[in-house]
Design a protein around this motif. Sequence first.
Motif, mmCIF file in Angstrom:
data_model
loop_
_atom_site.group_PDB
_atom_site.id
_atom_site.type_symbol
_atom_site.label_atom_id
_atom_site.label_comp_id
_atom_site.label_asym_id
_atom_site.label_seq_id
_atom_site.Cartn_x
_atom_site.Cartn_y
_atom_site.Cartn_z
ATOM 1 N N ILE A 196 0.766 -1.241 0.052
ATOM 2 C CA ILE A 196 -0.044 -0.043 -0.267
ATOM 3 C C ILE A 196 0.994 1.282 -0.124
ATOM 4 C CG2 ILE A 196 -1.829 1.176 0.962
ATOM 5 C CD1 ILE A 196 -2.349 -1.857 0.415
ATOM 6 N N LEU A 197 0.754 1.985 -1.077
ATOM 7 C CA LEU A 197 1.556 3.118 -1.234
ATOM 8 C C LEU A 197 0.787 4.441 -0.623
ATOM 9 C CD1 LEU A 197 3.719 2.708 -4.328
ATOM 10 C CD2 LEU A 197 4.050 1.864 -1.885
ATOM 11 N N VAL A 198 0.987 5.171 0.201
ATOM 12 C CA VAL A 198 0.409 6.459 0.575
ATOM 13 C C VAL A 198 1.441 7.591 0.275
ATOM 14 C CG1 VAL A 198 -0.623 7.771 2.309
ATOM 15 C CG2 VAL A 198 -0.647 5.128 2.399
ATOM 16 N N CYS A 199 0.732 8.306 -0.712
ATOM 17 C CA CYS A 199 1.701 9.319 -1.317
ATOM 18 C C CYS A 199 1.036 10.771 -1.111
ATOM 19 C CB CYS A 199 1.623 9.237 -2.812
ATOM 20 S SG CYS A 199 2.207 7.576 -3.356
ATOM 21 N N ASP A 200 1.892 11.879 -0.877
ATOM 22 C CA ASP A 200 1.460 13.319 -0.771
ATOM 23 C C ASP A 200 2.481 14.169 -1.696
ATOM 24 O OD1 ASP A 200 3.622 14.367 0.981
ATOM 25 O OD2 ASP A 200 2.940 12.716 2.349
ATOM 26 N N THR A 201 2.057 15.356 -1.714
ATOM 27 C CA THR A 201 2.944 16.266 -2.282
ATOM 28 C C THR A 201 3.289 17.345 -1.507
ATOM 29 O OG1 THR A 201 0.788 17.571 -2.968
ATOM 30 C CG2 THR A 201 1.709 15.950 -4.546
ATOM 31 N N GLY A 202 3.759 16.968 -0.206
ATOM 32 C CA GLY A 202 4.110 17.698 0.669
ATOM 33 C C GLY A 202 5.723 18.384 0.646
ATOM 34 N N HIS A 203 6.173 18.762 1.689
ATOM 35 C CA HIS A 203 7.785 19.264 1.711
ATOM 36 C C HIS A 203 8.783 18.246 1.638
ATOM 37 C CE1 HIS A 203 7.425 18.751 6.062
ATOM 38 N NE2 HIS A 203 6.382 19.456 5.804
ATOM 39 N N GLY A 204 8.201 17.181 2.026
ATOM 40 C CA GLY A 204 9.073 16.095 2.217
ATOM 41 C C GLY A 204 9.823 15.584 3.548
ATOM 42 N N ILE A 205 10.554 14.821 3.585
ATOM 43 C CA ILE A 205 11.201 14.251 5.021
ATOM 44 C C ILE A 205 12.739 14.177 4.619
ATOM 45 C CG2 ILE A 205 11.552 12.657 6.723
ATOM 46 C CD1 ILE A 205 8.724 11.806 5.887
ATOM 47 N N PRO A 206 13.680 14.764 5.340
ATOM 48 C CA PRO A 206 15.228 14.544 5.209
ATOM 49 C C PRO A 206 15.406 13.278 5.415
ATOM 50 C CG PRO A 206 14.812 16.422 6.889
ATOM 51 C CD PRO A 206 13.233 15.671 6.551
ATOM 52 N N ARG A 207 16.135 12.547 4.535
ATOM 53 C CA ARG A 207 16.702 11.187 4.751
ATOM 54 C C ARG A 207 17.185 10.844 5.991
ATOM 55 N NH1 ARG A 207 17.573 7.131 1.288
ATOM 56 N NH2 ARG A 207 16.926 8.407 -0.651
ATOM 57 N N LYS A 252 11.378 17.170 -2.532
ATOM 58 C CA LYS A 252 10.544 18.219 -2.770
ATOM 59 C C LYS A 252 9.276 17.980 -3.400
ATOM 60 C CE LYS A 252 14.436 21.385 -2.933
ATOM 61 N NZ LYS A 252 15.005 22.562 -3.780
ATOM 62 N N GLU A 253 9.165 16.747 -4.263
ATOM 63 C CA GLU A 253 8.096 16.630 -4.826
ATOM 64 C C GLU A 253 6.762 15.809 -4.021
ATOM 65 O OE1 GLU A 253 10.640 13.223 -5.242
ATOM 66 O OE2 GLU A 253 11.110 15.422 -5.678
ATOM 67 N N GLY A 254 7.220 15.611 -2.838
ATOM 68 C CA GLY A 254 6.398 14.741 -1.911
ATOM 69 C C GLY A 254 7.044 13.439 -1.257
ATOM 70 N N THR A 255 6.343 12.691 -0.572
ATOM 71 C CA THR A 255 6.674 11.682 0.283
ATOM 72 C C THR A 255 5.645 10.236 -0.165
ATOM 73 O OG1 THR A 255 7.390 13.038 2.093
ATOM 74 C CG2 THR A 255 7.156 10.707 2.688
#
Length: 382
Positions: free
Chosen positions: A314-325, A369-372
């Motif tokens: 199950i892939l849950v995707c958003d277009t938010g600011h992202g998470i640092p690795r 930057k494109e999301g998580t």
Amino acid sequence: MQINPPGKFSNAFLLVSAFVIVSLILWNTNSFFRKFKEEERHKMEIWATAQSELLRSSENQELGSLHLKVLQRNTTTPMILVNADGSVKINNMPKVSPEDSTLIQKKIRDFQAENSPIQIDYQQEHLATLYYGNSEVLNKLKYYPIALLLIIFLFGAVIFFFFKTNKVSEQNKLWAGMAKETAHQIGTPLTSLLGWNELLKNEAVNPRITAEIEKDIGRLQTITERFSQIGSMPKLEPRDIVAETKTAFEYLQARSSKLVTFTFRTKVVSAEVMLNESLYHWTIENLVKNGIDAMKGKGEVSIEILKGSQTINILVCDTGHGIPRKQFQEIFSPGFTTKKRGWGLGLSLVKRIVEEYHQGKIKVLSSGKEGTVMQLSFKTLS
């Protein structure tokens, strides 16, 4: 207020005691090494004395049997005897040839670094110089303190991770206890609300009002059920994870801002997985709400379902600011949050629900930057 001070004191006492014991062993070993080295030096001085008797003896038969025994019994210490005329004699060094002058010079320098050479003189006449190295036993003993230091380091690391794991375990128990207590506290007013709603129905109140109240009461019952299951193994049943994911996703879509676009994609018609419906819905809701928060209430949230050989992803995707690795693992730790008013429990509970209760996997598949993209993986029943 202090929590379990006796336990903390005993842990600290055991840790200090262990380090003291290991330190004493290290000190004692180092002391033993020095004494053993002194004894070996004394033994070599005796050997040098016997050798001087041999060098100044005109005939071998004049050498006493005691001196011969001293010379013959030393079979462990490597040594190089350089006579006054420049000739070289090698003892206890089977891999070194007397003709290999380059190697002999190297060994002499090594021996000088380990031990001071012994000058063999007689009546102010220089007979020879004895260079000797550490015996095999002494060499092994020399590295023993290093091994002990490594043991101390590993011991300290084990203790550190034990205390860290123990602390996390205590935190998990605390959160689980709080969840169960919250469910218990909600239960009493919830029962009263059910009763009051039935009275409103009898008072000819607009049915739409009582119907909406029933929906909210149902929602509170779902929340109570979820909290009550945290900290104990929930009941799992065979469920179609595609249908359950879609139900949870559509529930949030109907109650979210129109500025957020919801997209559900799947080529999988159905897939049976052992699930707890209530907790799984909670998981999807947490991930979707986190995505909406990351987008600051505006953007696209999507779910894509992919079939593996024996798993469903199950892939849950958003277009938010992202998470640092560097925070990919840290975000699942209890108390970690990037929100000003967050408790940092959402993703920690999600990880517990997925991995401990459902034996699945959760990870940050990608982020930028494109999301998580968050990935949930479960074993399918067929």
